[in-house]
Design a protein around this motif. Structure first.
Motif, short mmCIF file in Angstrom:
data_model
loop_
_atom_site.label_atom_id
_atom_site.label_comp_id
_atom_site.label_asym_id
_atom_site.label_seq_id
_atom_site.Cartn_x
_atom_site.Cartn_y
_atom_site.Cartn_z
N ASP A 161 -7.02 -0.57 -6.23
CA ASP A 161 -6.77 0.77 -5.50
C ASP A 161 -6.68 1.96 -6.47
O ASP A 161 -6.21 3.10 -6.07
CB ASP A 161 -5.41 0.78 -4.68
CG ASP A 161 -4.33 0.13 -5.59
OD1 ASP A 161 -4.33 0.34 -6.80
OD2 ASP A 161 -3.44 -0.34 -5.23
N SER A 181 -4.84 2.45 -8.84
CA SER A 181 -3.55 3.00 -9.19
C SER A 181 -3.37 2.90 -10.71
O SER A 181 -2.64 3.35 -11.20
CB SER A 181 -2.51 2.00 -8.40
OG SER A 181 -2.64 1.00 -8.83
N ASP A 192 0.75 -1.22 -0.10
CA ASP A 192 0.10 -0.02 0.11
C ASP A 192 1.03 1.36 -0.01
O ASP A 192 0.51 2.17 -0.77
CB ASP A 192 -1.00 -0.16 1.19
CG ASP A 192 -1.90 -1.06 1.10
OD1 ASP A 192 -2.18 -1.61 -0.06
OD2 ASP A 192 -2.56 -1.36 2.34
N TRP A 235 1.63 -0.10 -15.82
CA TRP A 235 0.65 0.93 -15.72
C TRP A 235 -0.16 1.33 -16.84
O TRP A 235 0.40 1.82 -17.95
CB TRP A 235 1.40 2.21 -15.21
CG TRP A 235 0.65 3.49 -14.62
CD1 TRP A 235 -0.50 3.53 -14.07
CD2 TRP A 235 0.93 4.72 -15.30
NE1 TRP A 235 -1.02 4.69 -14.11
CE2 TRP A 235 -0.13 5.37 -14.67
CE3 TRP A 235 1.70 5.28 -15.96
CZ2 TRP A 235 -0.23 6.97 -15.04
CZ3 TRP A 235 1.72 6.66 -16.40
CH2 TRP A 235 0.67 7.57 -15.71
N PHE A 243 3.61 5.99 -5.24
CA PHE A 243 3.33 6.04 -6.93
C PHE A 243 2.25 7.25 -7.49
O PHE A 243 2.84 8.09 -8.13
CB PHE A 243 3.04 4.90 -7.54
CG PHE A 243 2.89 4.75 -8.80
CD1 PHE A 243 3.74 5.12 -9.89
CD2 PHE A 243 1.76 4.04 -9.43
CE1 PHE A 243 3.45 5.26 -11.17
CE2 PHE A 243 1.28 4.04 -10.74
CZ PHE A 243 2.32 4.63 -11.48
N LYS A 244 1.44 7.14 -6.66
CA LYS A 244 0.32 8.08 -6.75
C LYS A 244 0.71 9.55 -6.50
O LYS A 244 0.35 10.59 -7.28
CB LYS A 244 -1.08 7.84 -6.04
CG LYS A 244 -1.76 6.67 -6.67
CD LYS A 244 -2.98 6.49 -5.59
CE LYS A 244 -3.77 5.29 -6.14
NZ LYS A 244 -5.19 4.99 -5.39
N ILE A 275 2.06 2.13 -3.39
CA ILE A 275 1.08 2.64 -4.17
C ILE A 275 0.71 4.31 -3.97
O ILE A 275 0.57 5.03 -4.83
CB ILE A 275 -0.18 1.82 -4.19
CG1 ILE A 275 0.02 0.56 -4.70
CG2 ILE A 275 -1.46 2.74 -4.95
CD1 ILE A 275 0.07 0.42 -6.04
N ASP A 276 0.96 4.38 -2.68
CA ASP A 276 0.76 5.96 -2.13
C ASP A 276 1.92 6.63 -2.53
O ASP A 276 1.72 7.73 -3.19
CB ASP A 276 0.89 5.98 -0.63
CG ASP A 276 -0.50 5.49 0.05
OD1 ASP A 276 -1.65 5.20 -0.75
OD2 ASP A 276 -0.30 5.14 1.32
N ARG A 328 -5.42 -3.55 -10.42
CA ARG A 328 -5.49 -3.49 -8.94
C ARG A 328 -6.82 -2.72 -8.49
O ARG A 328 -7.42 -1.97 -9.16
CB ARG A 328 -4.35 -2.72 -8.30
CG ARG A 328 -2.99 -3.66 -8.47
CD ARG A 328 -1.68 -2.68 -7.96
NE ARG A 328 -2.13 -2.37 -6.40
CZ ARG A 328 -1.74 -3.22 -5.34
NH1 ARG A 328 -1.08 -4.29 -5.62
NH2 ARG A 328 -2.06 -2.83 -4.48
N GLU A 347 2.67 10.27 -11.58
CA GLU A 347 3.26 8.91 -11.98
C GLU A 347 4.17 8.84 -13.05
O GLU A 347 5.16 8.27 -13.23
CB GLU A 347 2.10 7.98 -12.56
CG GLU A 347 0.96 7.82 -11.27
CD GLU A 347 -0.12 8.70 -11.42
OE1 GLU A 347 -1.29 8.50 -10.89
OE2 GLU A 347 0.06 9.79 -12.20
#
Length: 636
Positions: free
Chosen positions: A76, A78, A12, A48, A18-19, A15-16, A74, A292
């Motif tokens: 989320d 993302s 997680d 992606w 990356f965003k 992902i945070d 995913r 990203e």
């Protein structure tokens, strides 16, 4: 039929990051990674593609058929699709089959994070985990000292495809392993401190010279495998030679298998053509405001420093990134939110990139190819700068080459052209570039631009290099220039090594090797190369004789050097210059020496300094100025 097992390398927190555009090691997560899951060996894939309807992995293993190995998106938001495919091994060729929501388009894309690619014109990615037992610990441990801004930076710029070719094997270029012997030995013989490779990331089109990238994380397969490039870099480090890579975050091509319109949307490129398309290069421009994309680019910079032990990045076309109106007419660009022409997102990206690489790696340098007067390019971000270590001194290059194109009889009227660089020499940490751009497209070779008969051309070229190496700043010379290549550079052919059988060309090569030794040995030429404290004019106003004289200084005044440049073919006897203290002048370099194919006009071993005021100084000395030559003295 789903032959893909649910699996993820992402946490997680990943992902945070990356965003937020703060994940700087995406290459550890995205792309293809060989691993073992529950005792089963295979490969994890992640890509992606936020607007895709479906993504499948296709390759040799499934006859390039869509649907057998679909990835899962995913939960989320993302936009990352991922999955584990059992049985995939090293060397497997693959692509992503992307089915887009946008107009129901299906495309086959190479992996943006592939570590290896097929040799062009083939375009598939290759599953590859490079394994190399690095043996450059000594270099890496000392790099923070040897690669510092007060140390010598004499850079040999190389296009690997045309440096030297195997004539007996259909003229093919040397591969990485062969270069690890031939190029490394040559650089050592020539005493260069660094080599700069024109882009070696995978590119589809040879005439682009590597500046149109499709495989940002893959060294081009033209010259071998990733491990082979690692071997080349290791050998360079073992011989004390730093490695700079040409890096291109400014634009990318619209090839069908590349980053353009990746998932059926403007994913990597800016959606507004006024910001997302480059009219000069017919290529796409990254969307620097998209988090990203920033993560992708910064991860790429860090990747080469991390996995390949690179010592510096020369960042291409920075000027085109800084300005929204770069190479655009009125109406073809839109001002920023403040009404200005600066590309605020690109500026922010460059600052973040420099902070990230300097913050993660000790002793590296970034160098900007930037041709405008944008302020503080090579000043730290915390002081309001862009954060680069150095910037190419394009103004010096232009003015100097224009001056040398003039016949010596006319140079007296252009003294200001050759002295102007010193009015701004210390506004940035400048590298003096005589690069590939100066020997193509009808500009002629450097030798071809010199004036006069054959002897004078060689003398002028030696004078140019002597002036360059004694001018404040670091140095960069494109391959072939070091022996006076007479024809323009052609990326399809080897350099004209046969010219070294002639005294004039061999003399230039001897001169460059000795200038490199002088630059490294003399502290006054590098310790304060970016500081006004390291330079002082003796006389810049002798336009009648077209002579310049100046002092270069290091930390210790005992190491001061006196440099005199005679830009005419006239020998000047008893030429008086002011000097800072009493003693004797000892000539330690003269570009008119016999070994350089010079005319052998020289000063006595030691020249007495006299208590005769001159040039505003209490002491002076009368010296001989060789024709079209640079002379360097120590003060004893």
């Amino acid at each position: 039929m789903n032959n893909v097992i649910s699996h993820s390398l992402f946490t997680d927190f990943d992902i945070d990051l990356f965003k937020a555009g703060k994940h700087y090691r995406l290459y550890e997560k995205l792309g293809a990674h060989l691993l073992e899951k529950d005792g089963v060996k295979g490969c994890y894939f992640a890509v992606w593609a936020p607007t895709a309807k479906s993504v499948s992995v296709i390759g040799d293993f499934n006859y390039w058929l869509e649907g057998d190995h679909p990835l899962q998106v995913r939960w989320d938001e993302s936009g990352i699709w991922e999955g584990f495919i059992p049985g995939i091994e090293q060397g497997t060729k693959y692509k992503y089959k992307i089915h887009s929501h946008n107009q129901d388009i299906k495309t086959e894309k190479a992996d943006p994070f592939a570590f290896f690619c097929e040799q062009p014109p083939q375009t598939a990615s290759i599953v590859w985990e490079a394994k190399h037992d690095w043996k450059d610990n000594k270099w890496m441990a000392a790099r923070k000292d040897t690669n510092a801004l007060d140390k010598p930076f004499s850079v040999y710029e190389v296009h690997l495809g045309s440096w030297r070719r195997k004539i007996e094997e259909s003229g093919r270029a040397l591969n990485y392993v062969e270069l690890a012997n031939e190029l490394v030995n040559y650089l050592k013989e020539m005493h260069f401190t660094h080599v700069e490779f024109m882009p070696i990331m995978e590119y589809p089109y040879d005439p682009s010279w590597g500046y149109q990238l499709t495989g940002y994380f893959a060294p081009t397969s033209r010259f071998g495998k990733p491990e082979d490039l690692m071997l080349l870099i290791e050998r360079l480090h073992q011989e004390g030679i730093g490695v700079i890579l040409d890096w291109v975050p400014s634009h990318f091509p619209d090839d069908a298998h590349g980053l353009g319109f990746f998932d059926g949307s403007h994913l990597y490129e800016h959606p507004d053509k006024r910001r997302g398309y480059h009219p000069d290069w017919k290529s796409l421009i990254f969307n620097y405001g998209r988090n990203e994309v920033r993560s992708f680019l910064i991860s790429n910079a860090i990747f080469w420093l991390d996995k390949y032990h690179i010592d510096g990045l020369r960042v291409d076309a920075v000027a085109s990134m800084l300005y929204l109106d770069y190479s655009r007419k009125d109406g073809e660009w839109e001002p920023n939110i403040y009404g200005g022409r600066e590309n605020l997102e690109a500026i922010s990206f460059l600052k973040e990139m420099n902070e990230a690489v300097y913050g993660n790696f000790e002793g590296i340098q970034t160098i900007a190819e930037e041709s405008t007067s944008y302020p503080m390019v090579s000043k730290p971000v915390y002081l309001g700068g862009l954060g680069f270590g150095m910037k190419w001194m394009m103004g010096w290059m232009h003015d100097t080459l224009e001056y040398f194109k003039k016949e010596s009889v006319h140079r007296r009227y252009h003294q200001n052209d050759i002295t102007f660089s010193m009015t701004y020499a210390f506004t940035e940490n400048f590298m003096l570039p005589l690069s590939h751009d100066e020997v193509v497209h009808g500009k002629q070779s450097l030798y071809g631009r010199m004036q006069g008969d054959e002897w004078q051309r060689f003398a002028n070229l030696r004078l140019l290099y002597g002036y360059m190496f004694t001018h404040p700043g670091a140095n960069l010379l494109f391959m072939g220039g070091e022996f006076g290549q007479s024809s323009e550079w052609n990326f399809q052919n080897s350099l004209d090594w046969h010219l070294l059988q002639y005294d004039g060309h061999k003399g230039v090569q001897n001169l460059v090797a000795d200038l490199n030794k002088l630059y490294k040995k003399q502290p006054a030429l590098h310790e304060k190369q970016f500081s006004a404290e390291g330079f002082q004019w003796i006389n810049y106003g002798d336009s009648d004789n077209s002579v310049l004289s100046y002092i270069r200084k290091g930390h210790d005044a005992e190491n001061d050097l006196i440099i005199v440049c005679n830009f005419t073919p006239v020998v000047r006897e008893n030429y008086r210059i002011g000097v800072p203290r009493n003693g004797k002048l000892k000539q330690i370099f003269n570009s008119d020496f016999k070994k350089y194919h010079g005319s052998r006009v020289s000063n006595a071993k030691e020249v007495k300094i006299e208590a005769v005021p001159y040039n505003g100084r209490e002491f002076s000395a009368a010296i001989i100025l060789p024709p079209l030559a640079v002379t360097v003295f120590n003060i004893l």
